[in-house]
Design an enzyme around this catalytic site. Structure first.
Site, PDB file in Angstrom:
ATOM      1  N   SER A 142      -2.958  18.684   3.227  1.00 26.76           N
ATOM      2  CA  SER A 142      -2.534  20.033   2.660  1.00 26.76           C
ATOM      3  C   SER A 142      -2.542  20.990   3.742  1.00 26.76           C
ATOM      4  O   SER A 142      -2.975  20.827   4.893  1.00 26.76           O
ATOM      5  CB  SER A 142      -3.717  20.457   1.651  1.00 26.76           C
ATOM      6  OG  SER A 142      -3.751  21.870   1.342  1.00 26.76           O
ATOM      7  N   TYR A 155     -13.163  21.009   0.220  1.00 26.17           N
ATOM      8  CA  TYR A 155     -11.865  20.444   0.225  1.00 26.17           C
ATOM      9  C   TYR A 155     -10.880  20.686   1.554  1.00 26.17           C
ATOM     10  O   TYR A 155     -10.236  19.630   1.878  1.00 26.17           O
ATOM     11  CB  TYR A 155     -11.072  21.412  -0.939  1.00 26.17           C
ATOM     12  CG  TYR A 155      -9.532  20.986  -1.138  1.00 26.17           C
ATOM     13  CD1 TYR A 155      -9.365  19.840  -1.616  1.00 26.17           C
ATOM     14  CD2 TYR A 155      -8.722  22.089  -0.891  1.00 26.17           C
ATOM     15  CE1 TYR A 155      -7.909  19.488  -1.996  1.00 26.17           C
ATOM     16  CE2 TYR A 155      -7.202  21.626  -0.787  1.00 26.17           C
ATOM     17  CZ  TYR A 155      -6.785  20.642  -1.536  1.00 26.17           C
ATOM     18  OH  TYR A 155      -5.671  20.059  -1.732  1.00 26.17           O
TER      19      TYR A 155
END
Ligand SMILES: NC(=O)c1ccc[n+]([C@@H]2O[C@H](COP(=O)([O-])OP(=O)(O)OC[C@H]3O[C@@H](n4cnc5c(N)ncnc54)[C@H](OP(=O)(O)O)[C@@H]3O)[C@@H](O)[C@H]2O)c1
Length: 262
Positions: A142, A155
């Site tokens: 990401s 995350y």
């Protein structure tokens, strides 16, 4: 150089980016093994892809947060007489919350899926690729990997791991016929935000930054074909990736804290 993969295993294929990987890979001529928890969604997609592309499509419903996902999947794949030459480690989720208000349970599952399962599956399927001198692993990281992500700190840390691991393995296996690609998307229009209980984040993302899963996946497959190590989809996300390289870490973390704390 572009090459075709005979059998691709795609985790997190029941929605979003994973489902589109399955579609585009079937269209390119790969057989598929679809993995996620929601068996109904996987079966519906599998049936559609069999009809549209005439490929063999297998479904394995599995919770990747549970112990030994790599070993269990490898056994099941072998039992079905298949050999994986493209692994797409896509399953993953985030969580948007103040660290001290959220319990450890969700973070533990996030680490198990985003890091543990991805690493175990790579261990499970890489040796045969190395032996054959042919194969590839696409890991979905990401843009959150590029800087700390206050209020989504765990995350962001899981995705920094995925990026670093993939770059390391790309260098280890280059020249041996096995490719590694880390994909680092910015915001993509999928159910990710709802799964992260972060619907409000979706509302504040500037429209030009939000990409479709179709564009992310087609760009990723093109990047794999040219043996890229890291692929960041979209001009805006690439531009956003410059800031973390220029700012001191403390200033970067504080700036991200203000951005994320809406
Ligand atoms: N959307 C974005 O803005 C964005 C941006 C950057 C990176 N990413 C990354 O892209 C990947 C795909 O996300 P997405 O955007 O497509 O979101 P999504 O639509 O919510 O898809 C997540 C997938 O992961 C699977 N999954 C979650 N927990 C699992 C578990 N315990 N066991 C097995 N499968 C599990 C889900 O399937 P089941 O629920 O059926 O198990 C689902 O298929 C993730 O790694 C995410 O971090 C997304």
């Amino acid at each position: 150089m572009s090459r075709t993969y005979r059998t691709a295993l795609v985790t997190g294929a029941s929605s979003g980016i994973g489902a589109i990987f399955a579609e585009q890979l079937a269209a390119q001529g790969s057989d598929l093994i679809l993995v996620a928890r929601r068996q109904d969604e996987l079966e519906k997609l599998a049936q559609r892809l069999r009809e549209a592309h005439g490929r063999r499509v297998e479904v394995i419903a599995m919770d990747l947060a549970k112990p030994d996902p790599g070993e269990l999947l490898a056994e099941e794949v072998k039992r079905r007489g298949l050999e994986v030459d493209l692994l797409v480690n896509n399953a993953g989720f985030g969580s948007s919350a103040k660290f001290h208000e959220d319990g450890y349970e969700r973070d533990q599952r996030m680490v198990a899926v985003n890091i543990g399962a991805l690493t175990e599956l790579t261990h499970a399927f890489l040796p045969a690729m190395v032996e054959a001198g042919h194969g590839a692993v696409i890991n979905i990281a990401s843009a959150a990997a590029f800087q700390p992500m206050p209020y989504m700190s765990v995350y962001g840390a899981t995705k920094a791991y995925v990026l670093s691991l993939t770059q390391g393995l790309w260098a280890e296996y280059r020249g041996r016929g096995v490719r590694f690609l880390a994909v680092c998307p910015g915001p993509v229009d999928t159910p990710f935000f709802e799964a992260a209980e972060s619907g409000s984040l979706r509302q504040v993302i500037p429209k030009p930054m939000m990409m479709t899963a179709e564009a992310v996946v087609s760009g990723s497959l093109a990047a794999l074909a040219r043996d890229a190590c890291v692929y960041v989809p979209g001009f805006m996300t690439r531009l956003g990736g410059v800031m973390p390289r220029l700012l001191p870490r403390r200033l970067l973390a504080a700036t991200m804290g203000r951005v994320m704390n809406r």
